[in-house]
Design a protein around this motif. Structure first.
Motif, PDB file in Angstrom:
ATOM      1  N   VAL A   1      -0.064   2.048   5.042  1.00 11.98           N
ATOM      2  CA  VAL A   1      -1.527   2.104   5.000  1.00 11.98           C
ATOM      3  C   VAL A   1      -1.979   1.551   3.653  1.00 11.98           C
ATOM      4  N   TYR A   2      -2.821   0.541   3.699  1.00 14.48           N
ATOM      5  CA  TYR A   2      -3.346  -0.064   2.472  1.00 14.48           C
ATOM      6  C   TYR A   2      -4.802   0.345   2.307  1.00 14.48           C
ATOM      7  N   THR A   3      -5.181   0.777   1.103  1.00 12.02           N
ATOM      8  CA  THR A   3      -6.571   1.136   0.833  1.00 12.02           C
ATOM      9  C   THR A   3      -7.065   0.396  -0.397  1.00 12.02           C
ATOM     10  N   GLU A   4      -8.366   0.186  -0.417  1.00 15.82           N
ATOM     11  CA  GLU A   4      -8.987  -0.536  -1.529  1.00 15.82           C
ATOM     12  C   GLU A   4     -10.459  -0.182  -1.550  1.00 15.82           C
ATOM     13  N   GLY A   5     -11.031  -0.102  -2.745  1.00 15.76           N
ATOM     14  CA  GLY A   5     -12.463   0.123  -2.874  1.00 15.76           C
ATOM     15  C   GLY A   5     -12.864   1.578  -2.734  1.00 15.76           C
ATOM     16  N   ALA A   6     -14.163   1.798  -2.723  1.00 15.06           N
ATOM     17  CA  ALA A   6     -14.725   3.139  -2.599  1.00 15.06           C
ATOM     18  C   ALA A   6     -16.128   3.029  -2.040  1.00 15.06           C
TER      19      ALA A   6
ATOM     20  N   GLY B   1       0.822  -1.203   0.000  1.00 12.07           N
ATOM     21  CA  GLY B   1       0.000   0.000   0.000  1.00 12.07           C
ATOM     22  C   GLY B   1       0.858   1.256   0.000  1.00 12.07           C
ATOM     23  N   GLN B   2       0.318   2.318   0.594  1.00  9.29           N
ATOM     24  CA  GLN B   2       1.063   3.573   0.697  1.00  9.29           C
ATOM     25  C   GLN B   2       2.024   3.525   1.878  1.00  9.29           C
ATOM     26  N   ILE B   3       3.134   4.223   1.744  1.00 10.09           N
ATOM     27  CA  ILE B   3       4.025   4.463   2.871  1.00 10.09           C
ATOM     28  C   ILE B   3       3.944   5.940   3.193  1.00 10.09           C
ATOM     29  N   VAL B   4       3.494   6.250   4.389  1.00  9.30           N
ATOM     30  CA  VAL B   4       3.353   7.644   4.819  1.00  9.30           C
ATOM     31  C   VAL B   4       4.296   7.908   5.983  1.00  9.30           C
ATOM     32  N   GLU B   5       4.614   9.172   6.173  1.00  8.50           N
ATOM     33  CA  GLU B   5       5.522   9.533   7.265  1.00  8.50           C
ATOM     34  C   GLU B   5       4.729   9.945   8.497  1.00  8.50           C
ATOM     35  N   VAL B   6       5.034   9.293   9.607  1.00  6.70           N
ATOM     36  CA  VAL B   6       4.409   9.614  10.886  1.00  6.70           C
ATOM     37  C   VAL B   6       5.511   9.745  11.927  1.00  6.70           C
TER      38      VAL B   6
END
Length: 318
Positions: free
Chosen positions: A57-62, A45-50
């Motif tokens: 964070v993996y996302t799928e669908g709507a 998924g996405q790699i974000v900075e925290v």
């Protein structure tokens, strides 16, 4: 007598040298395999900075609702662990899987794992991934504490909680947390000893879920780099205090559905006790619902069809 002592000393030295040599071989093999598995550990998924570190964070669908899956303690690959379930939901909802620090494709970090820190990391990760509240939270096991605390602290951000055999504070009153054993497991994993234990990486998701052969390869590669990380152990050291914090704030009142397993699969509780505690908890939630399942603790890897149907039905009434 002196000759006997010299023989014992010589044999002891041989054993020690042999063990050191074996450990060196195991360690070198582990590093070689990790290098070979680099491509398999490319984030799904996405790699974000925290807080200066990378979080996955993996996302799928709507859809109009965002359903956030939150993993239990020690689940090395949350994205793949939940896949059998969320793949049945992403045609109707926006789904997200947050991998906490020390899990999956997120960095293993040395920072406090008190409940506030864990929650703020999750909220920040979702924001950085472009998602906005309110969320439907789907916590498995220990992350139930985080979900309940989220609803207590930021009620406007949580529209419902759907517990996947999730933990509630009372579980931790008598639970034994085997930190020394976990540290041994961590040492063995970091050295690569786990690679020589047959079937150890064969998770419930791999055995009973709908993962593809490629998914299973990725899961295994992640397992060898994310087993009993220091961050996971730190989280377990905090869990009793975190449970007390959540307990002190009372039972949040919001739509809540709990799926409850038979307690097998590593909970440490007998079936009667495991079922009784969450049933008593949900009885304090106005309109709260629960469904008992005849399967082990990782329910999302066994009863994904039945669970997905019940989730759709539950959310359709919201």
């Amino acid at each position: 007598m002196r000759h006997k002592e010299e023989k014992i000393l010589r044999n002891t030295c041989i054993v020690i040298v042999t063990l050191i040599a074996l450990l060196l071989i195991v360690g070198v093999n582990h590093q070689i395999q990790l290098k070979k598995e680099t491509e398999l550990r490319s984030p799904l998924g996405q790699i974000v900075e925290v807080d200066g570190h990378n979080m996955s964070v993996y996302t799928e669908g709507a859809g109009d609702m965002t359903v956030v899956f939150m993993s239990g303690g020690g689940t090395c690959s949350p994205i793949l662990d939940f896949k059998s379930l969320y793949s049945l939901l992403s045609d109707q909802y926006q789904i997200a899987v947050v991998e906490k620090f020390g899990y999956g494709f997120s960095d293993a970090v040395d920072k406090s794992r008190d409940i506030d820190s864990i929650l703020e990391d999750t909220r920040a990760a979702l924001k950085e991934a472009g998602l906005t509240a309110p969320y439907v939270l789907c916590p498995h096991s220990m992350s139930g504490l985080e979900a309940l605390y989220w609803a207590q602290k930021y009620p406007d951000e949580v529209s419902a909680i759907i517990g996947l055999d999730m933990a509630v504070p009372e579980y931790y009153d008598s639970m034994d947390i085997p930190i020394p054993f976990m540290r041994i497991a961590s040492w063995a994993a970091n050295l690569g000893v786990t690679r020589f234990i047959p079937g150890i990486s064969n998770s419930d998701a791999m055995k009973h879920g709908t993962l593809t052969d490629k998914d299973k390869e990725i899961y295994e590669a992640v397992f060898y780099s994310r087993t009993a990380t220091d961050t996971m152990i730190n989280e377990m050291e905090w869990v009793k205090e975190n449970a007390q914090t959540v307990n002190d704030l009372g039972v949040p009142q919001l739509p809540m559905l709990l799926f409850i397993s038979d307690g097998s699969g590593g909970t440490g509780f007998d079936e009667e006790t495991w079922r009784k505690i969450p049933i008593e908890y949900i009885s304090q939630v106005e309109g709260g619902e629960y469904i008992e399942l005849d399967c082990p603790h990782y329910i999302q890897d066994y009863e994904y069809n039945a669970i997905s149907e019940s989730i759709v039905s539950f959310l359709s009434d919201r």
